[in-house]
Structures are given as structure tokens and as C-alpha cells.
Write an enzyme that holds these catalytic residues in place. Structure first.
Site, PDB file in Angstrom:
ATOM      1  N   CYS A  77       0.812  -1.216   0.000  1.00  0.00           N
ATOM      2  CA  CYS A  77       0.000   0.000   0.000  1.00  0.00           C
ATOM      3  C   CYS A  77       0.844   1.264   0.000  1.00  0.00           C
ATOM      4  O   CYS A  77       2.067   1.216  -0.034  1.00  0.00           O
ATOM      5  CB  CYS A  77      -1.005  -0.043   1.138  1.00  0.00           C
ATOM      6  SG  CYS A  77      -2.337  -1.221   0.771  1.00  0.00           S
ATOM      7  N   ASP A  78       0.157   2.399   0.085  1.00  0.00           N
ATOM      8  CA  ASP A  78       0.676   3.701  -0.336  1.00  0.00           C
ATOM      9  C   ASP A  78       2.109   4.029   0.077  1.00  0.00           C
ATOM     10  O   ASP A  78       2.924   4.414  -0.746  1.00  0.00           O
ATOM     11  CB  ASP A  78      -0.237   4.810   0.178  1.00  0.00           C
ATOM     12  CG  ASP A  78      -1.594   4.784  -0.483  1.00  0.00           C
ATOM     13  OD1 ASP A  78      -2.160   3.694  -0.605  1.00  0.00           O
ATOM     14  OD2 ASP A  78      -2.095   5.842  -0.871  1.00  0.00           O
ATOM     15  N   LYS A  79       2.421   3.960   1.360  1.00  0.00           N
ATOM     16  CA  LYS A  79       3.742   4.391   1.824  1.00  0.00           C
ATOM     17  C   LYS A  79       4.723   3.228   1.938  1.00  0.00           C
ATOM     18  O   LYS A  79       5.925   3.438   2.009  1.00  0.00           O
ATOM     19  CB  LYS A  79       3.641   5.107   3.175  1.00  0.00           C
ATOM     20  CG  LYS A  79       2.648   6.257   3.179  1.00  0.00           C
ATOM     21  CD  LYS A  79       2.869   7.216   2.023  1.00  0.00           C
ATOM     22  CE  LYS A  79       1.724   8.180   1.836  1.00  0.00           C
ATOM     23  NZ  LYS A  79       0.420   7.571   1.545  1.00  0.00           N
ATOM     24  N   SER A 118      -5.177  12.493  -2.512  1.00  0.00           N
ATOM     25  CA  SER A 118      -5.098  11.062  -2.764  1.00  0.00           C
ATOM     26  C   SER A 118      -4.867  10.792  -4.241  1.00  0.00           C
ATOM     27  O   SER A 118      -5.247  11.587  -5.103  1.00  0.00           O
ATOM     28  CB  SER A 118      -6.410  10.408  -2.327  1.00  0.00           C
ATOM     29  OG  SER A 118      -6.537   9.113  -2.871  1.00  0.00           O
TER      30      SER A 118
END
Length: 550
Positions: free
Chosen positions: A119-121, A467
Site C-alpha cells: 500500500c501507499d507508503k 489522494s
């Protein structure tokens, strides 16, 4: 081998004794030690399936003659953390993950790494750690979730966020919103569109630190497990050949990745993360270079939120390799760049570019220029970023009336109370890396506006982030940020702001004398945090340099 530091010679008998207490045999200790960084947890939907991926990767390491040693990493779900205090920890978690991988790897003398994020980070953190440690490393992610379905159309998490705005505007009832809630995210995996997680997973391929398919093979496909086994095997080849991340993460590799980024229409957060990864690799990249690459790179894909398609369809259309093959035809890919399995040219040599609605022909792209634009001007002297491919044509060049809010919560309340009108520009400040702290993503205000049908009439500007699922004229990363005395700190309600995305300009239409007067009258807002956020706020730098910590 690096592991010789902890296992070779008479003086390391105590060390070997401890390893035997963990269950290792002499046979295992005579093989390379491969750290398998498993970011599994039971909270983040993109990470609940990582046990299987890590186990498959470990089997690959074993098959190729290594000793896999698993250890954990943390992960924040941006969707669950959205629009409350938890989002302050999202970007900040990137640095924690990098530091923890560094700590475990160097403390235990590992010879190589297989990092399992999703996921994102977690994905940029994995790439940053690889560049910092510079020992053989490969990334194998958990993969994207499948899109949901409604009326035979794909839906995803952003559909639900936008549904909240539609409900508020009376365009949707609670039963419809409940349907979206129950059907938009049908499987585990990273959210199905070209949002930040999938953008960065695609970047792992484009940069060369992952095998083909890593960015696009869905989480629930068995081919994802096979890719994990192949990745575990590949790390052993990298160790034997002593191929390190900085052999791969060259300036040319970053230029390749930026070209792919522009063709895909990735999240604006890729700018933040690629800059931070380049810093760890000691490769200079500034925001002006990003614009230069954007100006010559066609936008080939319109994936959610910019269009109706999702990552599973990109995978079916040939994935990142097909995108790179198209760009190669335009001379935009450097084939000499090394990857974890040969050069880029070697990987693309047997491919034939096949255009489709998912990956447009390079001669007839969705846009002749890239999906991301960096803006400069009197409101953003050090730059700001917008996902141009997700902006309606009528919002590309506007002069808007500022409505200023000191936090995301205040802005969301005003939007839901229908205080924002067509022609307004919502300015949200004190949400930058230091001022937030943590540079919160602001999916809620953009989604609510889109759900209310105002995304073609209202723009947003912030020193925080948006986002990867954001669509509309949402401009983030405004630098310098408000808490550092950037111009955004001195914007007032009613000011005119000129937004020219086509020309890369962002200007506050207020004369210099008035701004100087406002500086004397303004006390910059300061928020003091204890714990990790307090430490983070003291060390984090500007968004224009990747919000890295020093």
C-alpha cells in the site's frame, strides 16, 4: 558475504549459538541470509494477503539456495486513516519503515532483501530502503484488488467516497450508498484504480527493482504467488552477481520511471516519493525535470479516477511492459538500464506493442503530454503538483475566488454545508509536512465535491496532499508550506487565484505591498505534537524535496 560478520569464525560461536536457538542448522548458516520483509497485518486490506506472498517468496529463496529470514514491517491504510488524526501518520510511516528495515538488515548482517509491501507508503519505503542500504534487493508486492461492479460498470473505493458527496447533495439515497459500501472493494489487495499504491507498484517495475507483472497482477491471482516464488529465486541471482540497487537506480532509470508515470497518469504522490527515492540513491532530480519529461511524454492510459478502467484491465492489456514498449517507440525509454532480470531492452525485445482502449496508441494518445503537471508561480515559488489527466478541460485555465480554511476538517464542513459555490477555489493550509504535521491526503473534500457534481466548477489548493484517487482541479504540495511562511499563509477570502495548468502557472493575484502588510499582521499557526509526530515535524523537509527527514 555481509552475513559473515555474524556467522564466520571462532569469535562468532556465540552468534551461531543464538541462531541455533532460533532453529537454524549449520547447513542454513552456510548459505546467504536473505531478509524477507513481510508487511502483513490484519488491518490493511492491501496487506491481509501478504502471508501467502511472503511464504511463496521464501520458497523461492530456498529453491535457489538461500536461507530466508522473515521480519515484519508496519503499514497504514490511507483509506481507513482518511479525514481524521490518523492520516497524519501515513506519510510519516514511510520514514519509520525505511529506518526499521535499515535497522534489522544492518544489525543482523543480511546478504540480500526480498521486500513484500503493497500500500501507499510501504512501496516507496521499500524502494527508499533498497537505495539506502544498497545490498541486493527485489520488491514483490501484494497486488491490486479487483474492481467491484454496479450496473455492469467498474466501481472502487473512490466511488464510495464520492457517494458520500452524492448523498449530501440528494443525488443518492442511503440504500445506494450501502450497495457501494458492500461491493466496491470485493477482494483483498491495493485499491483497484491508479491510486498511490498501484502507481508506486507500477514504479517498482519501471525503475527495474521488480519483475514484470509486479505492478498489475491482481492480488487474488495464482500468478501473483508464482511471481513471488520467481522473485525469491531472482534475489539469489542478484546476490551471486553482486547487483545492487544503485546499479539499477540510475538517473536514466528515474527518467524511464517518470515517462511511465506520465503515460499512466499516476498519482501526484509519485512526485513526492520518486524524489525521496532518488535522494536515497544519490541521484539528483528536481521538479523542473519532471515537467520536461511530462511535456514530451504522451498520456496513454485513463485509469480510475481519470477514466473507467482499472488495474486488472491494464494487466490484461500487457501491463507496464506494454506501456514501456509503446514509449520505446517514441524514444522515451532508455533500454540500456539494468533491472533485476536483465536490461530493459532485453525485456522489451520480444514484445510487439498492441494498442487498446486501456493503453492508447502512442500516435493517438489521450493527451500529447503527461498525466502530471508541476506548477510554479507567486503562490508556489518552489512548486505544486496536479494530476492533469484527471482535470476537466474547463478547469485547465481559470481565475477563481479563494475560500480559505485552516484545516481539512473546516473545509469538509463548509463543503457539506454547501457553502462552496461554482467559481470558488478552496484553499486548505497548515496541512504540509511540518504544519500538519504529516501532510495529510485530502480525499474527502475532493470526493465530496465530485459527488456533488462540482469537480468541474471548483478547484482546491493545499500545502497538504491529495489522494491518488482524487479527480478534479486539485493542486497539492504547495511549497513553501504555510507553517514555513510560504505565500499560501497569506491568502485571504475573496482573493483571486489564477490557475493555468496548461502553462504550469499558479499565481496569487495580490500585489506585493499588500502581501508584505499581511505578513506583518499574520501569526503563523504552530501545532506542537509529542511522540513520533513531534520528532517527525522537527526533521521533515519541504514537499518540494520529497518530504524527506534530515
Amino acid at each position: 558475504m555481509g552475513s559473515d560478520l555474524v556467522k564466520k569464525g571462532p569469535s562468532k560461536a556465540p552468534h551461531r549459538s543464538l541462531m541455533k536457538a532460533s532453529g537454524l542448522t549449520d547447513v542454513e548458516m552456510n548459505k546467504p541470509f536473505v531478509g524477507v520483509v513481510n508487511m502483513f497485518n490484519e488491518i490493511v486490506p492491501g496487506h491481509v494477503g501478504l502471508r501467502d506472498i511472503a511464504e511463496a517468496a521464501k520458497k523461492g529463496v530456498l529453491m535457489a539456495g538461500g536461507t530466508p529470514l522473515e521480519f515484519p514491517g508496519i503499514a497504514v491504510c490511507d483509506g481507513i486513516a482518511m479525514n481524521h488524526e490518523g492520516m497524519r501518520y501515513s506519510l510519516a510511516s514511510r520514514e519509520l519503515i525505511v529506518d526499521s528495515i535499515e535497522t534489522m538488515t544492518l544489525a543482523h548482517g543480511l546478504d540480500g532483501l526480498v521486500i513484500v509491501p503493497n500500500c501507499d507508503k510501504t512501496v516507496p519505503a521499500a524502494l527508499m530502503a533498497a537505495a539506502r542500504l544498497n545490498i541486493p534487493t527485489i520488491i514483490i508486492s501484494g497486488g491490486p484488488m479487483l474492481a467491484g461492479k454496479k450496473d455492469n460498470q467498474g466501481i472502487d473505493l473512490i466511488t464510495v467516497f464520492e457517494g458520500v458527496g452524492a448523498l449530501s447533495a440528494g443525488k443518492m439515497d442511503m440504500d445506494e450508498l450501502c450497495y457501494l459500501e458492500n461491493n466496491a472493494c470485493p477482494t483483498c489487495g491495493s485499491c483497484a484504480g491508479m491510486f498511490t499504491a498501484n502507481s508506486m507498484n507500477c514504479m517498482t517495475e519501471a525503475l527495474g527493482l521488480a519483475l514484470p507483472g509486479n505492478g498489475t497482477i491482481p492480488a487474488v491471482y495464482s500468478s501473483r504467488k508464482r511471481l513471488a516464488k520467481l522473485s525469491g529465486m531472482a534475489i539469489m541471482d542478484l546476490i551471486k552477481q553482486d547487483i545492487k540497487p544503485r546499479d539499477i537506480l540510475t538517473k536514466e532509470a528515474f527518467h524511464n520511471a517518470l515517462a511511465v508515470d506520465m503515460a499512466l497518469g499516476c498519482s501526484t504522490n509519485t512526485v513526492l516519493h520518486l524524489t525521496a527515492i532518488a535522494n536515497e540513491a544519490e541521484v539528483p532530480i528536481d521538479l523542473k525535470v519532471i515537467n520536461e519529461i511530462s511535456q514530451k511524454t504522451p498520456n496513454l492510459c485513463r485509469l480510475s479516477p481519470a477514466g473507467p478502467y482499472h488495474i486488472e484491465q491494464l494487466n490484461d492489456a500487457g501491463g507496464i511492459s506494454m506501456v514501456m514498449k509503446g514509449l520505446e517507440q517514441k524514444g522515451l525509454i532508455d533500454g540500456s538500464v539494468k533491472t533485476v532480470n536483465g536490461t530493459v531492452a532485453e525485456k522489451l525485445s520480444k514484445m510487439v506493442f498492441t494498442p487498446s482502449p486501456i493503453i492508447a496508441d502512442v500516435e493517438t494518445p489521450y493527451s500529447p503530454t503527461g498525466g502530471i503537471q508541476v506548477l510554479f508561480g507567486s503562490l508556489a515559488p518552489e512548486g505544486a503538483v496536479v494530476k492533469k489527466s484527471a482535470v476537466a478541460d474547463e478547469m485547465m485555465q481559470v481565475t477563481a475566488i479563494a475560500k480559505v480554511y485552516e484545516s481539512e476538517e473546516d473545509a469538509v464542513e463548509a463543503i457539506l454545508d454547501q457553502k462552496i459555490k461554482p467559481g470558488n477555489c478552496v484553499v486548505i493550509r497548515y496541512e504540509g509536512p511540518k504544519g500538519g504535521p504529516g501532510m495529510r491526503e485530502m480525499l474527502t473534500p475532493t470526493s465530496v465535491l465530485a459527488g456533488m457534481g462540482l469537480d468541474k466548477e471548483v478547484s482546491l489548493i493545499t500545502d497538504g496532499r491529495f489522494s491518488g484517487g482524487t479527480r478534479g482541479a486539485a493542486i497539492g504540495h504547495v511549497s513553501p508550506e504555510a507553517s514555513e511562511g510560504g505565500p499560501i499563509a497569506y491568502v485571504r477570502d475573496g482573493d483571486l487565484i489564477k490557475i493555468d495548468i496548461k502553462e504550469g502557472q499558479l499565481d496569487l493575484l495580490v500585489d506585493a505591498e499588500t502581501i508584505e502588510k499581511r505578513k506583518l499582521e499574520t501569526t503563523l499557526k504552530q501545532v506542537t505534537y509529542k511522540g513520533y509526530l513531534g520528532k517527525y515535524a522537527k526533521s521533515v523537509t519541504s514537499a518540494s524535496t520529497g518530504a524527506i527527514c534530515r
